[in-house]
Design a protein around this motif. Structure first.
Motif, short mmCIF file in Angstrom:
data_model
loop_
_atom_site.label_atom_id
_atom_site.label_comp_id
_atom_site.label_asym_id
_atom_site.label_seq_id
_atom_site.Cartn_x
_atom_site.Cartn_y
_atom_site.Cartn_z
N ILE A 80 0.84 -1.19 0.00
CA ILE A 80 0.00 0.00 0.00
C ILE A 80 0.88 1.25 0.00
O ILE A 80 2.02 1.22 0.46
CB ILE A 80 -0.96 0.04 1.21
N ALA A 81 0.34 2.33 -0.53
CA ALA A 81 1.04 3.62 -0.54
C ALA A 81 0.08 4.69 -0.08
O ALA A 81 -1.07 4.75 -0.56
CB ALA A 81 1.58 3.93 -1.93
N VAL A 82 0.52 5.53 0.84
CA VAL A 82 -0.29 6.65 1.30
C VAL A 82 -0.34 7.69 0.18
O VAL A 82 0.70 8.08 -0.37
CB VAL A 82 0.28 7.27 2.59
N GLN A 83 -1.54 8.13 -0.17
CA GLN A 83 -1.71 9.13 -1.21
C GLN A 83 -1.77 10.52 -0.59
O GLN A 83 -2.67 10.83 0.18
CB GLN A 83 -2.99 8.85 -2.01
N GLY A 84 -0.80 11.34 -0.93
CA GLY A 84 -0.73 12.67 -0.33
C GLY A 84 -0.13 12.60 1.07
O GLY A 84 0.72 11.77 1.37
N SER A 85 -0.62 13.46 1.94
CA SER A 85 -0.10 13.51 3.31
C SER A 85 -0.70 12.39 4.15
O SER A 85 -1.85 11.99 3.94
CB SER A 85 -0.43 14.87 3.94
N GLY A 86 0.06 11.92 5.12
CA GLY A 86 -0.43 10.88 6.02
C GLY A 86 0.63 9.85 6.32
O GLY A 86 1.68 9.78 5.67
N TRP A 87 0.33 9.02 7.32
CA TRP A 87 1.29 8.03 7.80
C TRP A 87 0.57 6.76 8.23
O TRP A 87 -0.60 6.80 8.60
CB TRP A 87 2.08 8.59 9.00
N ILE A 88 1.30 5.66 8.20
CA ILE A 88 0.83 4.37 8.69
C ILE A 88 1.37 4.17 10.11
O ILE A 88 2.57 4.32 10.35
CB ILE A 88 1.31 3.23 7.78
N ALA A 89 0.49 3.85 11.04
CA ALA A 89 0.90 3.66 12.44
C ALA A 89 1.42 2.24 12.65
O ALA A 89 0.80 1.26 12.20
CB ALA A 89 -0.26 3.93 13.38
N VAL A 90 2.56 2.11 13.33
CA VAL A 90 3.15 0.81 13.63
C VAL A 90 3.56 0.78 15.10
O VAL A 90 3.71 1.82 15.76
CB VAL A 90 4.38 0.51 12.74
N GLU A 91 3.76 -0.43 15.60
CA GLU A 91 4.21 -0.63 16.98
C GLU A 91 5.69 -0.94 16.99
O GLU A 91 6.15 -1.87 16.33
CB GLU A 91 3.42 -1.77 17.62
N VAL A 92 6.46 -0.15 17.74
CA VAL A 92 7.90 -0.36 17.84
C VAL A 92 8.20 -1.24 19.06
O VAL A 92 7.32 -1.47 19.89
CB VAL A 92 8.64 0.99 17.92
N PRO A 93 9.43 -1.77 19.18
CA PRO A 93 9.73 -2.74 20.24
C PRO A 93 9.42 -2.30 21.66
O PRO A 93 9.12 -3.14 22.52
CB PRO A 93 11.23 -2.99 20.06
N ASP A 94 9.47 -1.00 21.96
CA ASP A 94 9.17 -0.57 23.33
C ASP A 94 7.68 -0.45 23.60
O ASP A 94 7.27 0.01 24.68
CB ASP A 94 9.89 0.75 23.65
N GLY A 95 6.85 -0.85 22.62
CA GLY A 95 5.41 -0.83 22.81
C GLY A 95 4.74 0.47 22.45
O GLY A 95 3.50 0.56 22.51
N THR A 96 5.50 1.48 22.07
CA THR A 96 4.92 2.76 21.70
C THR A 96 4.58 2.79 20.21
O THR A 96 4.88 1.87 19.46
CB THR A 96 5.88 3.91 22.05
N GLU A 97 3.98 3.90 19.81
CA GLU A 97 3.49 4.05 18.44
C GLU A 97 4.45 4.92 17.63
O GLU A 97 4.96 5.93 18.13
CB GLU A 97 2.10 4.68 18.48
N ALA A 98 4.69 4.52 16.39
CA ALA A 98 5.52 5.30 15.49
C ALA A 98 4.88 5.28 14.11
O ALA A 98 3.89 4.57 13.88
CB ALA A 98 6.94 4.74 15.44
N TYR A 99 5.46 6.04 13.18
CA TYR A 99 4.80 6.22 11.89
C TYR A 99 5.78 6.05 10.73
O TYR A 99 6.96 6.41 10.83
CB TYR A 99 4.16 7.61 11.84
#
Length: 247
Positions: A80-99
């Motif tokens: 998938i590709a984000v069209q225009g502005s925006g981000w996909i949310a993912v979980e990093v190893p420390d349990g927090t959210e990143a994009y």
């Protein structure tokens, strides 16, 4: 020793830092969803006795370039590709959210939807699990539908929706792992206006031609600073000889 040496040394040091940043961009020219970075510098006048006739070079900030990269058709349902502005949310190893903008997704052996480097893709309620023996389809709003490969045909079930966010660009901070986070650490809110295209990947927004020209320009600037250092040293030696001869 002439004070010019210290002035030229500060310029050479910051140019070397900028070369490292440009080389990092070039190394990621083929990285999916990569966002280029740019070092910003400023002149700082030297304060002291007399007039401020000299200036040091100081590293002001590192700017992230958020221009969209080229969209490359793959035909793969999990790309998938984000069209225009925006981000996909993912979980990093420390349990927090990143994009991230890297949409080359996969399903691991446990059925978790992940990025290519093994980070769980998040919905608004947590990680997304894909049932086995199903064909996956991702809608423009990030909705994930599965169609069983066996049993009742044409039965579609929704298993989750990818969390798509669009925080202000000036609040995004790039981490050492390549992911972006909101300054302060708070998770971003879901933005229903963000859309994705399925079967497409976004390439790096690094312009290789511009990067190569920039590297050449920086190399010339670095050489100029080194010549200034050498000239200052030559002048200092000559002055010492003249003073020594006059004694």
């Amino acid at each position: 020793m002439d004070r010019l040496i210290y002035t030229a040394m500060s310029g050479a040091k910051q140019i070397f830092t900028q070369q490292a940043g440009v080389a990092h961009n070039l190394a990621n020219a083929a990285t999916t969803g990569y966002r280029a970075l740019e070092h910003k510098f400023r002149a700082v006048q030297i304060q002291g006795e007399g007039m401020p006739t000299r200036a040091f070079v100081a590293d002001a900030s590192v700017k992230n370039i958020f221009d969209q990269g080229p969209l490359l058709s793959t035909g793969r349902p999990l790309d998938i590709a984000v069209q225009g502005s925006g981000w996909i949310a993912v979980e990093v190893p420390d349990g927090t959210e990143a994009y991230t903008r890297a949409g080359n997704l996969r399903v691991n052996a446990d059925g978790m939807l992940q990025t290519a480097d093994g980070h769980n893709v998040l919905s608004d309620g947590g990680p997304i699990n894909i049932p086995p023996d199903n064909r996956v389809e991702i809608g423009p709003d990030g909705t994930i539908s599965v169609v069983p490969l066996y049993g009742t045909p044409n039965t579609t079930n929704n298993v989750g929706q990818i969390k798509l966010v669009n925080p202000p660009e000036d609040q995004l901070v790039r981490g050492g792992d390549g992911f972006f986070r909101v300054a302060g650490g708070a998770p971003a809110e879901v933005d229903p206006n963000v859309r994705v295209a399925s079967g497409v990947l976004e390439g790096s927004n690094v312009n290789v031609t511009d990067v190569m020209v920039n590297l050449i320009s920086l190399a010339r600037q670095f050489e100029m600073q080194i010549r200034m250092l050498q000239n200052a040293d030559t002048n200092a030696r000559a002055a010492s000889q003249i003073i020594g001869t006059g004694q």
